[in-house]
Write a protein that holds these residues in place. Structure first.
Motif, short mmCIF file in Angstrom:
data_model
loop_
_atom_site.label_atom_id
_atom_site.label_comp_id
_atom_site.label_asym_id
_atom_site.label_seq_id
_atom_site.Cartn_x
_atom_site.Cartn_y
_atom_site.Cartn_z
N GLY A 1 0.82 -1.21 0.00
CA GLY A 1 0.00 0.00 0.00
C GLY A 1 0.85 1.26 0.00
N LEU B 1 -2.88 4.08 -2.16
CA LEU B 1 -2.68 3.17 -1.02
C LEU B 1 -3.63 1.96 -1.13
CD1 LEU B 1 -1.07 3.54 1.87
CD2 LEU B 1 -3.37 3.84 2.74
N MET C 1 -2.86 -2.13 -2.17
CA MET C 1 -3.15 -3.28 -1.30
C MET C 1 -4.21 -4.20 -1.90
SD MET C 1 -3.04 -1.75 2.59
CE MET C 1 -4.30 -0.51 2.45
#
Ligand SMILES: [Zn+2]
Length: 175
Positions: A7, A26, A30
């Motif tokens: 992330g 971010l 992820m």
């Protein structure tokens, strides 16, 4: 690589472009793990709580993972699937979704940090993929190096953003 580092790498280039762009980088950085292993954790709260309590460590063994995790991992860790999605969003929005590059960076980072024993990266799925015997991301020296590199990258980006903003202000005054 661990999901937090994914992330943070996904967000680094977008950090100077405001909280919203950073949060998107971010989250997309992820996403490949959240949409595969994350689904396992959500659907197995007992396993997750034991792990959080420190009673078990390491990733879930292959034997307890449901079939859908393997399918989801193929879909989310394929550069072919990613490229198709990138092109589709580009066509729909009429401009390249740059923040979506954070997702491809995740896949690229996973290729050398997994080995064939546990989820080698299926980066060309659904096509035959030459699997890479990478180093394991949980190796202590790799974790230290990776987080040191992240710290340096964020400091570098923050300094650069500051310099560019200062330049703009100075330009404004002189103009
Ligand atoms: Zn991954």
């Amino acid at each position: 690589m661990d999901v937090l580092a994914h992330g943070l790498w996904g967000g680094v280039a977008f950090y100077p472009h405001g909280a919203k762009r950073f949060a998107a980088g971010l989250a997309l950085g992820m996403a490949p793990d959240l949409l595969s292993f994350g689904l396992f954790h959500v659907s197995h709260p007992g396993w997750l709580s034991l792990r959080l309590a420190g009673q078990i460590s390491g990733p879930p063994p292959l034997s307890i993972l449901p079939e859908f995790v393997f399918h989801a991992y193929n879909l989310t860790h394929s550069l072919v699937v990613w490229a198709a999605l990138f092109a589709l969003i580009w066509a729909l929005r009429k401009r390249p979704p740059w923040v979506f590059l954070a997702w491809s960076l995740h896949i690229v980072c996973d290729i050398p940090t997994h080995n064939s024993a546990y989820f080698p990266t299926p980066y060309l799925w659904p096509f035959p993929t030459p699997l890479v015997e990478g180093i394991l991301w949980a190796t202590p020296w790799f974790m230290i190096t990776n987080y040191s590199a992240l710290l340096a990258a964020y400091l570098g980006v923050a300094l650069l953003a500051r310099k560019l903003n200062l330049g703009r202000t100075e330009g404004g005054f002189s103009g």
